[in-house]
Design a protein around this motif. Structure first.
Motif: not given
Length: 210
Positions: A134-136, A164-171, A145-148, A59-62
């Motif tokens: 590190k995985a990202v 996470f903010a510095e890496a530009g990754v939404r969690l 392309e990592v979307v989140g 559900h979180a992904v969708l």
């Protein structure tokens, strides 16, 4: 309080996935000492709870990352959860090792995706965020392309939020430290005196009892 976060916190407590050992602290991969540990991989052992986690991660992904074309799990804790999510979404799946194999093909990423694929990362737990990001980085280096990222649990440390903010990754996570502790106190899983120990640790976890 968020209903899902409270509900999942209660479920983690029910299977005793939360451990409190102030006199025999845990040592995390980051080297930090902690009186508190969330072993949410225990959810895999309970079919009903395993299914709950799978569906809530789906559900979180969708909801947050509908553009995802593939799923990547972070070894080792999120390999199973990631595969379950990918199966439910009928998407390709890979997993990312903490380091490349020293034999065989020497892979860091196990599995195969089309270059440029939009990938959502599944993680079981976020502490400092180091291993997750590190995985990202490995996925991005490989041309994806990592979307989140979606995760079952986070300790909610500022250092992780900054990383996470510095890496530009939404969690997005199913529950967190605050909800687990609140539920643990409300149900008598931990005592008020335990909360004092946790508060002391929480002030400066990287230096606690060094």
């Amino acid at each position: 309080m968020d209903t899902l976060k409270k509900d999942f916190a209660s479920k983690l407590l029910n299977v005793k996935a939360i451990k409190l050992q102030p006199n025999d602290p845990f040592t995390w991969a980051s080297g930090w000492k902690s009186p508190f540990y969330c072993d949410n991989r225990k959810t895999l052992s309970y079919p009903g709870l395993r299914n709950f986690v799978k569906l809530e991660l789906v559900h979180a992904v969708l909801e947050h990352f509908p553009e995802a074309e593939a799923v990547a799990g972070v070894a080792t804790g999120a390999i199973a959860q990631g595969a379950l999510v990918a199966d439910e979404l009928n998407l390709p799946f890979v997993y990312v090792r903490s380091k490349a194999k020293d034999h065989g093909m020497g892979n860091l990423i196990e599995g195969e995706l089309e270059k440029g694929s939009k990938v959502v990362v599944v993680e079981d737990l976020i502490s400092t965020g180091g291993s997750s990001l590190k995985a990202v980085a490995a996925l991005r280096e490989a041309g994806y392309e990592v979307v989140g990222m979606v995760a079952s649990y986070t300790y909610g440390f500022p250092v992780a939020a900054e990383a996470f903010a510095e890496a530009g990754v939404r969690l997005e996570t199913l529950t967190d430290y605050d909800h687990v502790v609140a539920e643990a106190v409300a149900t008598g899983y931990i005592a008020e005196s335990d909360v004092e120990v946790l508060a002391e640790w929480r002030k400066n976890p990287s230096e606690w009892r060094k």
